[in-house]
Design a protein around this motif. Structure first.
Motif, short mmCIF file in Angstrom:
data_model
loop_
_atom_site.label_atom_id
_atom_site.label_comp_id
_atom_site.label_asym_id
_atom_site.label_seq_id
_atom_site.Cartn_x
_atom_site.Cartn_y
_atom_site.Cartn_z
N ALA A 8 0.84 -1.21 0.00
CA ALA A 8 0.00 0.00 0.00
C ALA A 8 0.87 1.26 0.00
CB ALA A 8 -0.94 0.00 1.20
N LEU A 9 1.94 1.26 0.78
CA LEU A 9 2.84 2.42 0.81
C LEU A 9 3.49 2.64 -0.56
CD1 LEU A 9 4.67 1.93 4.24
CD2 LEU A 9 3.09 3.77 3.64
N CYS A 10 4.00 1.57 -1.14
CA CYS A 10 4.67 1.70 -2.45
C CYS A 10 3.67 2.07 -3.54
CB CYS A 10 5.40 0.41 -2.79
SG CYS A 10 6.83 0.11 -1.73
N GLY A 60 10.52 7.49 -1.56
CA GLY A 60 11.49 7.47 -0.47
C GLY A 60 10.87 7.78 0.88
N ALA A 61 10.00 8.78 0.92
CA ALA A 61 9.38 9.17 2.19
C ALA A 61 8.44 8.07 2.72
CB ALA A 61 8.61 10.47 2.02
N LEU A 62 7.61 7.53 1.85
CA LEU A 62 6.68 6.50 2.32
C LEU A 62 7.38 5.18 2.66
CD1 LEU A 62 3.55 7.19 0.09
CD2 LEU A 62 3.84 7.64 2.52
N GLN A 63 8.38 4.81 1.87
CA GLN A 63 9.14 3.61 2.21
C GLN A 63 9.89 3.79 3.53
OE1 GLN A 63 11.69 2.74 -1.13
NE2 GLN A 63 10.18 1.38 -2.05
N ARG A 76 16.52 7.87 7.70
CA ARG A 76 15.41 8.20 6.79
C ARG A 76 15.82 9.24 5.76
NH1 ARG A 76 9.82 8.62 10.05
NH2 ARG A 76 9.16 8.99 7.92
N ARG A 77 16.62 10.20 6.16
CA ARG A 77 17.04 11.25 5.22
C ARG A 77 17.90 10.65 4.11
NH1 ARG A 77 20.95 16.31 6.17
NH2 ARG A 77 20.35 17.44 4.30
N ARG A 78 18.85 9.78 4.48
CA ARG A 78 19.71 9.16 3.47
C ARG A 78 18.87 8.29 2.54
NH1 ARG A 78 24.53 6.20 5.83
NH2 ARG A 78 25.19 8.34 6.16
N TRP A 79 17.93 7.53 3.10
CA TRP A 79 17.05 6.69 2.28
C TRP A 79 16.29 7.55 1.26
CZ3 TRP A 79 16.45 1.42 2.04
CH2 TRP A 79 15.38 0.97 1.28
N LEU A 80 15.77 8.65 1.74
CA LEU A 80 15.03 9.56 0.87
C LEU A 80 15.92 10.12 -0.23
CD1 LEU A 80 12.45 11.26 0.25
CD2 LEU A 80 13.38 12.96 1.81
N VAL A 82 18.78 8.97 -1.51
CA VAL A 82 19.19 7.94 -2.47
C VAL A 82 18.03 7.58 -3.38
CG1 VAL A 82 19.92 5.53 -2.69
CG2 VAL A 82 21.06 7.03 -1.05
N THR A 83 16.84 7.44 -2.82
CA THR A 83 15.67 7.11 -3.63
C THR A 83 15.37 8.21 -4.63
OG1 THR A 83 14.78 5.82 -1.78
CG2 THR A 83 13.26 6.36 -3.55
#
Length: 123
Positions: A8-10, A60-63, A76-80, A82-83
């Motif tokens: 659902a998030l993706c 990135g934000a929802l994942q 979370r910032r790095r994940w965002l 990179v995404t």
């Protein structure tokens, strides 16, 4: 996190992202015409890539929000970031053949298709 929540998030993020990319593509067609050249083509590509960046932010934000529960130390910032980078580069690479094509209905070159398939396989 359940598989259903992850899906659902993706799916929600992709809905936002695909909508942004479609709006950007249509906007570039409307503003710049069917076959932009020179700086107009660069602007068209920039608009399409901006749509991809919106997708990257949403994804990135929802994942990251979903993964934070599973991986408490997740940055979370790095994940965002990179995404967003991967989404923007992916959209740029996929959009170049269409934006710079002489024929609006032209198929991408075989090399572009193979490179894209290899890139997806590595991921």
């Amino acid at each position: 996190m359940s598989r259903t929540r992850w899906i659902a998030l993706c799916a929600s993020a992709e809905t936002v992202g695909m909508t942004a990319a479609a709006v950007a593509a249509k906007l570039s067609q409307h503003v710049l015409g069917g076959q932009p050249r020179g700086w107009d083509a660069a602007l068209a590509l920039l608009l399409v890539v901006a749509g991809g960046l919106v997708e990257g932010v949403a994804l990135g934000a929802l994942q990251a929000s979903g993964l934070q529960r599973r991986i408490p130390r997740l940055n979370r910032r790095r994940w965002l970031l990179v995404t967003v980078a991967v989404a923007g580069l992916g959209w740029a690479a996929a959009s170049v053949p269409g934006v710079f094509s002489d024929d609006g209905d032209a198929e991408p070159a075989l090399l572009v298709v193979v490179a894209g398939a290899l890139g997806r396989g590595v991921r």
